[in-house]
Scaffold this active site. Structure first.
Site, short mmCIF file in Angstrom:
data_model
loop_
_atom_site.label_atom_id
_atom_site.label_comp_id
_atom_site.label_asym_id
_atom_site.label_seq_id
_atom_site.Cartn_x
_atom_site.Cartn_y
_atom_site.Cartn_z
N LYS A 27 -78.31 -2.02 58.60
CA LYS A 27 -79.69 -1.60 58.35
C LYS A 27 -80.57 -1.89 59.57
CE LYS A 27 -81.35 -2.30 54.12
NZ LYS A 27 -81.52 -1.01 53.44
N1 PMP Z 1 -78.15 3.86 52.06
C1 PMP Z 1 -79.29 3.54 52.66
C2 PMP Z 1 -79.78 4.38 53.79
C3 PMP Z 1 -80.02 2.42 52.22
O1 PMP Z 1 -81.16 2.08 52.82
C4 PMP Z 1 -79.55 1.66 51.12
C5 PMP Z 1 -80.33 0.49 50.63
N2 PMP Z 1 -79.98 -0.70 51.29
C6 PMP Z 1 -78.34 2.04 50.54
C7 PMP Z 1 -77.66 3.15 51.02
C8 PMP Z 1 -77.75 1.25 49.42
O2 PMP Z 1 -77.28 0.01 49.90
P1 PMP Z 1 -77.29 -1.30 49.00
O3 PMP Z 1 -76.56 -0.95 47.77
O4 PMP Z 1 -76.59 -2.32 49.83
O5 PMP Z 1 -78.71 -1.63 48.73
#
Ligand code: PMP
Length: 311
Positions: free
Chosen positions: A158
Site C-alpha cells: 500500500k
Molecule cells: N485493494 C486495494 C487497492 C486496497 O486498497 C485494499 C484495502 N487495503 C484491498 C484491495 C483489500 O485489502 P485488505 O483486505 O488487506 O484490506
C-alpha cells in the site's frame, strides 16, 4: 467535555491535535509513504475491540517499507504493541479504523533519492462505522482508469502514491451514479475494486485474480480464501479473469478491510445472477462477520482482543 484523542508520532503517544508534519515533508510531495488500513471490530458481548489480523497488516507494511527503503526502528511485534497501547489509551468502545503510515518524513523537496531522506512513522485511530453499504448489492462500473502494472509501481503493497488511480476511479464511478469501480489491468483482464479485491463464483467454483494480476494481496482476500476452503469445502482458484466472465458469473463480491465483504449486484448496468446477494456470498458474509469480532474459535488467533481502558 470531549475526550482527548491520542496519536503516535516521533516515537511517542501525543494528543492528536499536536501530531503534525511540515509543508516540506517529502511524502506529501512525492507519495513516498506506505500505509495500512486495519479494523478494530467492537464485540459488545465481550466488551472488547477485536483487531483483525494485526500482525499480517504490519508484515505487509514492512514489505512496503522494504520496497520504498523506509527503515523503521520497529519490528512487527513492536508495531503491534504500539497499536494495542494506543487503542487502549484512546479507550474506544466501538468499531475503529487503525491507520499506520510509514513515510519519508524529512523536510526536503527537490530530492528524488530515497536513500537520502529520513523516515518517520505515525499512527492514528478513528471511530469508523461502515465504509460502504454492505446491506445491499453494489452497482459497479468498469473504470476507464486501469490498474497500474507492477512494472510501473509496486502494486502488492500500500504505497500512498498508488492510490491516485484508485481515487480517480472511485470518483468517476460515484459521479456516474455507481457505488464502486472495478479496475482492469493494462491487458484488459480484471484486477480489483478501488479499495477491494474481487471474487466471482460460477458453477460452484470461486475465482479471484492472482498475485500477478497487479491486485493488492488483501488480508481479507486471504481470510475469505481460507474460510471458503476450510468452512465451506469450496474450491478457490486464483487466475486471470476476463471482464465478460463477470457479466456471466452467478455471484460477484468484493473484500477489503474497510468494505468488509460486499456483494456486487450489477456491473455496467448488467445484473449479476439474480442481482441479489447470492447464497454463497451470504454464507461467506456470515462466517466473515463472526470471524472478525473473534466469535469463531478456529480463527481466534486472527483477532487481537483489546479492552478499552480510557484516558
Ligand atoms: N485493494 C486495494 C487497492 C486496497 O486498497 C485494499 C484495502 N487495503 C484491498 C484491495 C483489500 O485489502 P485488505 O483486505 O488487506 O484490506
Amino acid at each position: 467535555m470531549t475526550q482527548q484523542t491520542w496519536a503516535f508520532l516521533g516515537g511517542e503517544q501525543i494528543p492528536e491535535e499536536d501530531a503534525k508534519v511540515g509543508v516540506k515533508t517529502h511524502a506529501l510531495h512525492y507519495g513516498t509513504a506506505v500505509f495500512e488500513g486495519i479494523r478494530g471490530n467492537w464485540n459488545g458481548r465481550l466488551g472488547k475491540v477485536s483487531i483483525f489480523r494485526l500482525k499480517e497488516h504490519y508484515e505487509r507494511l514492512l514489505r512496503g517499507c522494504q520496497i520504498l527503503r523506509i527503515n523503521l526502528p520497529y519490528s512487527v511485534d513492536d508495531l503491534c504493541k504500539i497499536t494495542v497501547d494506543l487503542l487502549e489509551k484512546n479507550g474506544f468502545s466501538e468499531d475503529v479504523y487503525i491507520r499506520p503510515l510509514a513515510f519519508k518524513g524529512e523536510q526536503l523537496v527537490a530530492n528524488l533519492n530515497l536513500n537520502a531522506v529520513e523516515d518517520e512513522f505515525t499512527l492514528i485511530i478513528i471511530p469508523f462505522g461502515s465504509y460502504i453499504d454492505n446491506n445491499r448489492p453494489l452497482r459497479c462500473q468498469t473504470s476507464s482508469w486501469r490498474r497500474p502494472m507492477d512494472s510501473s509501481m509496486p502494486t502488492g503493497v500500500k504505497i500512498t502514491g498508488l492510490y491516485t488511480t484508485s481515487i480517480l476511479a472511485k470518483t468517476e464511478a460515484l459521479a456516474a451514479g455507481f457505488d464502486e469501480a472495478i479496475l482492469l489491468n493494462q491487458d484488459g483482464s480484471v484486477s480489483e475494486g478501488s479499495g477491494e479485491n474481487l471474487f466471482m463464483i460460477r458453477d460452484g467454483v470461486i475465482s479471484t485474480p492472482s498475485e500477478t494480476d497487479n491486485c493488492l494481496l488483501g488480508i481479507t482476500r486471504d481470510s475469505i480464501i481460507q474460510l471458503a476452503q476450510n468452512e465451506l469445502g469450496m474450491k478457490v482458484v486464483q487466475r486471470h479473469i476476463q471482464r465478460s466472465e463477470l457479466y456471466l458469473a452467478d455471484e460477484v463480491f468484493l473484500t477489503g478491510t474497510a468494505a468488509h465483504l460486499t456483494s456486487v449486484g450489477e456491473l455496467d448496468n448488467r445484473k449479476i445472477g439474480s442481482g441479489e446477494t447470492g447464497p454463497i456470498t451470504m454464507k461467506l458474509q456470515d462466517l466473515y462477520f463472526a470471524t472478525v469480532v473473534g466469535d469463531l474459535e478456529n480463527y481466534a488467533n486472527w483477532c487481537t482482543m483489546v479492552t478499552p481502558s480510557g484516558n
